[in-house]
Design an enzyme around this catalytic site. Sequence first.
Site, PDB file in Angstrom:
ATOM      1  N   ASN A  11      20.650  37.831 136.090  1.00 60.77           N
ATOM      2  CA  ASN A  11      21.730  38.545 136.321  1.00 60.77           C
ATOM      3  C   ASN A  11      21.406  39.572 137.495  1.00 60.77           C
ATOM      4  OD1 ASN A  11      23.870  40.255 135.893  1.00 60.77           O
ATOM      5  ND2 ASN A  11      23.168  41.028 133.736  1.00 60.77           N
ATOM      6  N   TRP A  12      22.347  39.325 138.356  1.00 60.38           N
ATOM      7  CA  TRP A  12      22.084  39.945 139.639  1.00 60.38           C
ATOM      8  C   TRP A  12      23.065  41.304 139.679  1.00 60.38           C
ATOM      9  CZ3 TRP A  12      22.616  35.560 143.923  1.00 60.38           C
ATOM     10  CH2 TRP A  12      21.505  34.791 143.690  1.00 60.38           C
ATOM     11  N   LYS A  13      23.837  41.288 138.801  1.00 66.03           N
ATOM     12  CA  LYS A  13      24.499  42.695 138.367  1.00 66.03           C
ATOM     13  C   LYS A  13      25.154  43.056 139.723  1.00 66.03           C
ATOM     14  CE  LYS A  13      21.733  43.944 134.829  1.00 66.03           C
ATOM     15  NZ  LYS A  13      20.922  45.360 134.019  1.00 66.03           N
ATOM     16  N   HIS A  96      27.780  41.702 127.802  1.00 61.03           N
ATOM     17  CA  HIS A  96      26.814  42.429 128.376  1.00 61.03           C
ATOM     18  C   HIS A  96      26.908  43.894 128.001  1.00 61.03           C
ATOM     19  CE1 HIS A  96      23.763  44.188 130.949  1.00 61.03           C
ATOM     20  NE2 HIS A  96      23.190  43.245 130.884  1.00 61.03           N
ATOM     21  N   GLU A 168      19.620  41.406 123.610  1.00 62.44           N
ATOM     22  CA  GLU A 168      19.201  42.151 124.584  1.00 62.44           C
ATOM     23  C   GLU A 168      19.236  43.652 123.959  1.00 62.44           C
ATOM     24  OE1 GLU A 168      19.642  40.890 129.022  1.00 62.44           O
ATOM     25  OE2 GLU A 168      21.407  41.615 128.138  1.00 62.44           O
ATOM     26  N   SER A 217      14.136  44.341 130.567  1.00 60.84           N
ATOM     27  CA  SER A 217      13.113  44.545 131.333  1.00 60.84           C
ATOM     28  C   SER A 217      12.014  43.842 131.273  1.00 60.84           C
ATOM     29  CB  SER A 217      12.226  46.107 130.837  1.00 60.84           C
ATOM     30  OG  SER A 217      13.050  46.977 130.889  1.00 60.84           O
ATOM     31  N   GLY A 238      17.318  40.868 134.546  1.00 59.44           N
ATOM     32  CA  GLY A 238      18.166  41.700 135.568  1.00 59.44           C
ATOM     33  C   GLY A 238      17.360  42.194 136.928  1.00 59.44           C
TER      34      GLY A 238
HETATM   35  P1  PGA Z   1      16.724  44.193 132.950  1.00 61.00           P
HETATM   36  O1  PGA Z   1      18.141  43.828 132.695  1.00 61.00           O
HETATM   37  O2  PGA Z   1      15.952  42.778 133.123  1.00 61.00           O
HETATM   38  O3  PGA Z   1      16.831  44.758 134.259  1.00 61.00           O
HETATM   39  O4  PGA Z   1      16.318  44.840 131.922  1.00 61.00           O
HETATM   40  C1  PGA Z   1      18.504  42.795 131.860  1.00 61.00           C
HETATM   41  C2  PGA Z   1      20.011  42.764 131.734  1.00 61.00           C
HETATM   42  O5  PGA Z   1      20.836  43.770 131.838  1.00 61.00           O
HETATM   43  O6  PGA Z   1      20.651  41.626 131.556  1.00 61.00           O
END
Ligand code: PGA
Length: 263
Positions: A11-13, A96, A168, A217, A238
Amino acid sequence: MDTRKKYVVANWKMNFTVGEASLYLNKLAGRIQPSRKLQIVLAPSTIALQPLSLQINRRQFKLAAQNFYWREYGPFTGEVALSQIRGFVDYAIIGHSERRYVFGEREEDIAQKVAAAIRSGITPILCIGETALDRKDGETAASIYSQLTSGLHEVSKEDINKVVIAYEPVWAISSNKNAKPAKPIDIIEAERLIRKHIAKLYGKEASETISVLYGGSVNKDTAAGYLAIDGIDGLLIGNASLIADQFCAIVELAKGVKNERQY
Ligand code: PGA
């Protein structure tokens, strides 16, 4: 014994320009060998979906939308319909926690998005997970059950096998100010709750076959521990997915893990 598909979802956000996303994809493509057992799914910003879909080798990577609106077309300023991105993506991340808590996405919209994705032949990755407050109040199971019930509200028994669930916990997502990594025991408990509730809603077979991913994380040092959890079919990543060394290392770990579960 059951040999199942595994997933690594990036997930590159809201990161990378289109040019940067394209260069990064190129870098990953040079380092990751296609694998039939592992679905490597990249979720760039909506604007990068079309160009990356032309660049991508679909045997190597699949693309996912980070978001869309469930209506086909119409007066929905600023939104993108599935009909506008269908053909570019095989997956869509839905519900999400950043959509739920930053943008106030409602349960009924999440349910409609899951249904719309299935109608379009796109696999929904339905994200659920309790907040730190839910956990503190002993409401973890209730939160998981209610997000599953409402998110899957429009999904029939015939279609439940088209859905992927991502657990999540909000308190473990790195963007959270006080994020702390989940312990395997937390994830095992949640995974059991998820399958138990799916069994209640859709029967035992669905509960055993549905894919459940973990996200929050995850990095190259913690990924192996999470991947080793019986009943966890992959990872949603992420921050660490934005760094080639991290992401490629996690992919290699996932390739090495056999997804065989014994019931
Ligand atoms: P993160 O994000 O790995 O940076 O905690 C995961 C997500 O939000 O899907």
